[in-house]
Scaffold this motif. Structure first.
Motif, PDB file in Angstrom:
ATOM      1  N   THR A  15      55.851  31.348  21.082  1.00  0.00           N
ATOM      2  CA  THR A  15      55.536  30.613  20.093  1.00  0.00           C
ATOM      3  C   THR A  15      55.145  31.074  18.648  1.00  0.00           C
ATOM      4  O   THR A  15      53.599  31.555  19.108  1.00  0.00           O
ATOM      5  N   ILE A  16      55.257  30.289  17.805  1.00  0.00           N
ATOM      6  CA  ILE A  16      55.548  31.264  16.653  1.00  0.00           C
ATOM      7  C   ILE A  16      54.698  29.621  15.217  1.00  0.00           C
ATOM      8  O   ILE A  16      55.747  28.395  15.492  1.00  0.00           O
ATOM      9  N   ARG A  17      54.211  30.188  14.851  1.00  0.00           N
ATOM     10  CA  ARG A  17      52.984  28.709  13.795  1.00  0.00           C
ATOM     11  C   ARG A  17      53.210  29.419  12.085  1.00  0.00           C
ATOM     12  O   ARG A  17      52.375  28.678  11.438  1.00  0.00           O
ATOM     13  N   ALA A  18      53.385  30.265  12.554  1.00  0.00           N
ATOM     14  CA  ALA A  18      53.154  30.788  10.646  1.00  0.00           C
ATOM     15  C   ALA A  18      54.695  31.235  10.718  1.00  0.00           C
ATOM     16  O   ALA A  18      55.198  32.625  11.429  1.00  0.00           O
ATOM     17  N   PHE A  19      54.501  31.200   9.352  1.00  0.00           N
ATOM     18  CA  PHE A  19      56.303  31.782   9.179  1.00  0.00           C
ATOM     19  C   PHE A  19      56.090  32.191   7.652  1.00  0.00           C
ATOM     20  O   PHE A  19      55.785  31.793   7.079  1.00  0.00           O
ATOM     21  N   LYS A  20      56.962  33.311   7.578  1.00  0.00           N
ATOM     22  CA  LYS A  20      57.921  33.684   6.297  1.00  0.00           C
ATOM     23  C   LYS A  20      57.935  32.098   5.146  1.00  0.00           C
ATOM     24  O   LYS A  20      58.985  31.130   5.272  1.00  0.00           O
ATOM     25  N   GLU A  21      57.508  32.633   3.620  1.00  0.00           N
ATOM     26  CA  GLU A  21      58.221  31.997   3.049  1.00  0.00           C
ATOM     27  C   GLU A  21      59.576  31.800   2.283  1.00  0.00           C
ATOM     28  O   GLU A  21      59.657  32.467   1.421  1.00  0.00           O
ATOM     29  N   GLY A 131      61.637  32.765  14.393  1.00  0.00           N
ATOM     30  CA  GLY A 131      60.686  32.451  15.499  1.00  0.00           C
ATOM     31  C   GLY A 131      61.216  30.571  15.433  1.00  0.00           C
ATOM     32  O   GLY A 131      61.274  30.026  14.841  1.00  0.00           O
ATOM     33  N   ALA A 132      59.832  30.055  16.564  1.00  0.00           N
ATOM     34  CA  ALA A 132      59.809  28.914  16.790  1.00  0.00           C
ATOM     35  C   ALA A 132      58.686  28.056  16.888  1.00  0.00           C
ATOM     36  O   ALA A 132      58.251  28.530  18.268  1.00  0.00           O
ATOM     37  N   GLY A 160      59.626  17.436  17.516  1.00  0.00           N
ATOM     38  CA  GLY A 160      60.022  18.211  16.673  1.00  0.00           C
ATOM     39  C   GLY A 160      60.382  19.859  16.825  1.00  0.00           C
ATOM     40  O   GLY A 160      59.938  20.211  17.584  1.00  0.00           O
ATOM     41  N   ILE A 161      60.907  20.880  15.141  1.00  0.00           N
ATOM     42  CA  ILE A 161      60.978  22.199  15.815  1.00  0.00           C
ATOM     43  C   ILE A 161      60.080  22.239  14.335  1.00  0.00           C
ATOM     44  O   ILE A 161      61.279  22.072  13.605  1.00  0.00           O
ATOM     45  N   GLN A 162      59.862  23.479  14.165  1.00  0.00           N
ATOM     46  CA  GLN A 162      59.580  24.481  13.085  1.00  0.00           C
ATOM     47  C   GLN A 162      60.129  25.949  13.343  1.00  0.00           C
ATOM     48  O   GLN A 162      59.827  26.623  13.874  1.00  0.00           O
ATOM     49  N   ILE A 163      61.235  25.876  12.447  1.00  0.00           N
ATOM     50  CA  ILE A 163      61.316  27.381  13.240  1.00  0.00           C
ATOM     51  C   ILE A 163      61.475  28.079  11.080  1.00  0.00           C
ATOM     52  O   ILE A 163      62.057  27.683  10.298  1.00  0.00           O
ATOM     53  N   GLY A 164      61.367  29.158  11.413  1.00  0.00           N
ATOM     54  CA  GLY A 164      61.853  30.402  10.575  1.00  0.00           C
ATOM     55  C   GLY A 164      61.590  32.157  10.745  1.00  0.00           C
ATOM     56  O   GLY A 164      61.400  32.438  12.183  1.00  0.00           O
ATOM     57  N   ILE A 165      61.388  32.443   9.718  1.00  0.00           N
ATOM     58  CA  ILE A 165      60.699  34.320  10.260  1.00  0.00           C
ATOM     59  C   ILE A 165      59.602  34.190  10.257  1.00  0.00           C
ATOM     60  O   ILE A 165      58.358  33.523   9.539  1.00  0.00           O
ATOM     61  N   ALA A 166      59.833  34.738  11.472  1.00  0.00           N
ATOM     62  CA  ALA A 166      58.177  34.840  11.713  1.00  0.00           C
ATOM     63  C   ALA A 166      56.281  35.471  11.167  1.00  0.00           C
ATOM     64  O   ALA A 166      57.569  37.108  10.477  1.00  0.00           O
ATOM     65  N   ASP A 167      55.848  35.066  10.804  1.00  0.00           N
ATOM     66  CA  ASP A 167      54.793  35.861  10.020  1.00  0.00           C
ATOM     67  C   ASP A 167      53.322  36.309  11.045  1.00  0.00           C
ATOM     68  O   ASP A 167      52.270  36.370  10.560  1.00  0.00           O
ATOM     69  N   THR A 169      52.517  38.159  15.222  1.00  0.00           N
ATOM     70  CA  THR A 169      53.328  38.428  16.094  1.00  0.00           C
ATOM     71  C   THR A 169      51.760  38.442  17.451  1.00  0.00           C
ATOM     72  O   THR A 169      51.170  39.138  18.238  1.00  0.00           O
ATOM     73  N   PRO A 170      51.618  36.859  18.001  1.00  0.00           N
ATOM     74  CA  PRO A 170      51.177  37.094  18.951  1.00  0.00           C
ATOM     75  C   PRO A 170      51.091  36.999  20.743  1.00  0.00           C
ATOM     76  O   PRO A 170      52.548  37.516  20.411  1.00  0.00           O
ATOM     77  N   GLN A 171      50.106  37.254  21.516  1.00  0.00           N
ATOM     78  CA  GLN A 171      50.517  38.037  22.586  1.00  0.00           C
ATOM     79  C   GLN A 171      51.176  36.642  23.250  1.00  0.00           C
ATOM     80  O   GLN A 171      50.942  35.585  23.410  1.00  0.00           O
TER      81      GLN A 171
END
Length: 249
Positions: A15-21, A131-132, A160-167, A169-171
């Motif tokens: 799961t990605i929670r931080a995305f690039k602008e 990432g999402a 909901g889904i937040q989708i973007g370029i991952a910022d 790298t979680p384990q």
């Protein structure tokens, strides 16, 4: 275990929670929506819709409902809606009554259609190098969310889904052992003893991960206030569904 690129992506899901602008391209969005539409559908009723949230004020309100700062921030926000309204309108224009549309089983079919589409969309996003994060938190105030989205009756925003370029790298988060979730023919009861080794694995994961380190285990989370008795807006869910004309029988 059989290995291929699809399975590797699924087993490596994070799961990605931080995305690039950066927002998604029109081609990326159209591809994700096409994938969602080709998801299996109960009785071919196709009982879901997708709302792409681009309005800044609506993003702010949805973020406040969710209580998570990354919601509606970088990347793109999509709300997946169980949609029985469309088929209701079709029946009305054909001179038919609503039939079984207000019954709980039809709503659950719509939920199944929608949730399957959500997972397919996430799989597609990850296959595209994106990432999402799936957002159940939009349900933290279901009545308010309906107002923000200005939804008609016979609809309900399920995820909901937040989708973007991952910022980030979680384990990889460790899952329950197979022998407590996969059975042959009959359901098997488990005890805390069966989860002792898994609890130690989870505790090590939380202790060593890069962010939000803590001492915790799986059984501790199950026994925590997450599933405890408390008053929240989520307790209003059934009343909200009824007000939308859903699950009446």
């Amino acid at each position: 275990m059989i290995k291929n690129t699809t399975i590797d992506k699924q087993l490596g899901h994070k799961t990605i929670r931080a995305f690039k602008e950066k927002v998604l391209t029109k081609e990326q969005i159209n591809t994700l929506v096409e994938v969602a539409q080709h998801t299996s559908s109960s009785m071919f009723m196709q009982q879901f819709s997708i709302i792409h949230i681009t309005d800044a004020e609506k993003k702010d309100k949805i973020r406040a409902i969710s209580g998570q700062k990354y919601v509606g921030a970088n990347g793109d926000l999509f709300i997946f809606v169980v949609d029985l309204h469309r088929n209701q309108r079709i029946r009305q224009q054909l001179g038919k009554d609503d039939g079984r549309l207000h019954q709980t089983d039809i709503f659950l079919q719509g939920v199944e259609d929608t949730v399957l589409a959500v997972q397919n969309t996430v799989n597609a996003a990850e296959s595209m190098g994106l990432g999402a994060v799936i957002l159940g938190s939009i349900n933290d105030n279901p009545g308010e969310l309906l107002k923000v989205l200005e939804l008609p009756t016979m609809t309900y925003p399920i995820l909901g889904i937040q989708i973007g370029i991952a910022d980030q790298t979680p384990q990889l988060k460790p899952r329950l052992p197979l022998d407590v979730v996969f059975f042959e023919n009959d359901y098997h009861e488990i005890s805390l003893v069966d989860l002792k080794d898994y609890d130690e694995i989870v505790q090590t994961y939380y202790d060593l991960r890069n962010s939000n380190r803590r001492i915790d285990s799986f059984t501790n989370q199950v026994g925590s206030k997450k599933l405890g008795t408390k008053e929240t807006h989520r307790n209003e869910l059934l009343d909200v569904l009824h007000s939308q004309g859903l699950c009446l029988k």
